[in-house]
Design a protein around this motif. Structure first.
Motif, PDB file in Angstrom:
ATOM      1  N   UNK A  98       1.072  -1.007   0.097  1.00 45.73           N
ATOM      2  CA  UNK A  98      -0.059  -0.058   0.009  1.00 45.73           C
ATOM      3  C   UNK A  98       0.817   1.164  -0.012  1.00 45.73           C
ATOM      4  N   UNK A  99       2.102   1.893   0.850  1.00 49.44           N
ATOM      5  CA  UNK A  99       2.689   2.801   0.567  1.00 49.44           C
ATOM      6  C   UNK A  99       4.230   1.850   0.650  1.00 49.44           C
ATOM      7  N   UNK A 100       5.302   2.022   0.595  1.00 52.59           N
ATOM      8  CA  UNK A 100       6.850   2.039   0.953  1.00 52.59           C
ATOM      9  C   UNK A 100       7.032   3.219   1.433  1.00 52.59           C
ATOM     10  N   UNK A 101       7.859   2.799   2.670  1.00 51.05           N
ATOM     11  CA  UNK A 101       8.892   3.506   3.459  1.00 51.05           C
ATOM     12  C   UNK A 101      10.487   3.242   3.359  1.00 51.05           C
ATOM     13  N   UNK A 102      11.646   4.036   3.567  1.00 45.05           N
ATOM     14  CA  UNK A 102      12.648   3.753   3.355  1.00 45.05           C
ATOM     15  C   UNK A 102      13.346   3.864   4.770  1.00 45.05           C
ATOM     16  N   UNK A 103      13.877   3.140   5.768  1.00 43.29           N
ATOM     17  CA  UNK A 103      14.747   3.313   7.152  1.00 43.29           C
ATOM     18  C   UNK A 103      16.027   2.901   6.813  1.00 43.29           C
ATOM     19  N   UNK A 104      16.950   3.480   7.359  1.00 39.63           N
ATOM     20  CA  UNK A 104      18.576   2.669   7.856  1.00 39.63           C
ATOM     21  C   UNK A 104      18.922   3.739   8.084  1.00 39.63           C
ATOM     22  N   UNK A 105      20.222   2.822   8.558  1.00 37.80           N
ATOM     23  CA  UNK A 105      21.240   3.181   9.874  1.00 37.80           C
ATOM     24  C   UNK A 105      22.172   3.586   9.301  1.00 37.80           C
ATOM     25  N   UNK A 106      23.123   4.667   9.144  1.00 37.42           N
ATOM     26  CA  UNK A 106      24.543   4.440   8.576  1.00 37.42           C
ATOM     27  C   UNK A 106      25.260   4.980  10.106  1.00 37.42           C
ATOM     28  N   UNK A 107      26.253   5.320   9.943  1.00 29.47           N
ATOM     29  CA  UNK A 107      27.522   5.313  11.025  1.00 29.47           C
ATOM     30  C   UNK A 107      28.587   6.662  10.230  1.00 29.47           C
ATOM     31  N   UNK A 108      28.206   7.814  10.655  1.00 34.20           N
ATOM     32  CA  UNK A 108      28.325   9.336  10.684  1.00 34.20           C
ATOM     33  C   UNK A 108      29.960   9.371  10.805  1.00 34.20           C
ATOM     34  N   UNK A 109      30.882   9.412   9.885  1.00 33.06           N
ATOM     35  CA  UNK A 109      32.407   9.561   9.962  1.00 33.06           C
ATOM     36  C   UNK A 109      32.738  10.880  10.506  1.00 33.06           C
ATOM     37  N   UNK A 110      31.692  12.137  10.284  1.00 31.49           N
ATOM     38  CA  UNK A 110      31.661  13.368  10.198  1.00 31.49           C
ATOM     39  C   UNK A 110      32.235  14.209  12.346  1.00 31.49           C
ATOM     40  N   UNK A 111      32.647  14.817  11.579  1.00 32.21           N
ATOM     41  CA  UNK A 111      33.881  15.291  13.383  1.00 32.21           C
ATOM     42  C   UNK A 111      32.900  15.300  14.232  1.00 32.21           C
ATOM     43  N   UNK A 112      31.718  15.731  13.464  1.00 39.12           N
ATOM     44  CA  UNK A 112      30.775  16.870  14.940  1.00 39.12           C
ATOM     45  C   UNK A 112      29.532  15.165  15.774  1.00 39.12           C
TER      46      UNK A 112
END
Length: 173
Positions: A98-112
């Motif tokens: 009926x409806x698609x969503x996107x979910x994901x987890x990334x690891x940010x290497x940003x200094x912040x």
């Protein structure tokens, strides 16, 4: 850093009680046929590579019979999708969406940030990079405090960043 293929992510979701389509991964066309036989209805065969946009790249095929599933798996296994060799496919039941969503987890290497970032989009089914360029209002992100995890309030805050274009979310306990 851990990376999960779609079939591995769905195994994790299923173990936590989240409903996922019936299916298993296969490393051979014959194994794909057996999985399709066990499912007993039309299936979808998905190349397992770490890339978005697999459908447009020819990495997702549909089959009405176990024999078609075997043929589809044979065409995908060993092929390259977006420059990545396909060594496994996910064979799962076709479901009406009926409806698609996107979910994901990334690891940010940003200094912040230097930590996990949860990304959610109200527009699934296509390359998240394309969605970001075309409809950035449909994507939200949450920097996860890895000492505290993700709370319900965090999830509500993430969803509040995202445009759902007429699709209404309801809260269930």
């Amino acid at each position: 850093m851990a990376r999960l293929y779609e079939y591995q992510g769905k195994e994790v979701l299923a173990k936590t009680g989240i409903s996922v389509p019936q299916g298993k991964s296969a490393a051979s066309a014959e194994e794909a046929r057996k999985i399709a036989e066990g499912i007993g209805r039309p299936v979808v065969i998905k190349a397992q590579v770490w890339a978005t946009g697999r459908f447009k790249a020819g990495g997702i095929k549909f089959a009405d019979t176990p024999e078609q599933a075997e043929d589809a798996a044979r065409s995908l296994l060993g092929a390259e999708i977006k420059g990545l060799k396909v060594e496994r496919v996910l064979v799962e039941e076709q479901v009406r969406v009926a409806k698609e969503f996107y979910a994901g987890v990334i690891v940010s290497n940003s200094y912040k940030i230097k930590g996990p970032v949860l990304i959610f989009s109200s527009e699934g089914g296509s390359s998240i990079e394309e969605v970001a360029g075309r409809n950035p209002e449909r994507i939200g992100q949450l920097n996860v405090d890895y000492l505290n995890g993700v709370s319900l309030d965090d999830v509500k805050s993430l969803f509040s960043q995202v445009s759902f274009d007429g699709f209404e979310l309801s809260e269930t306990a």
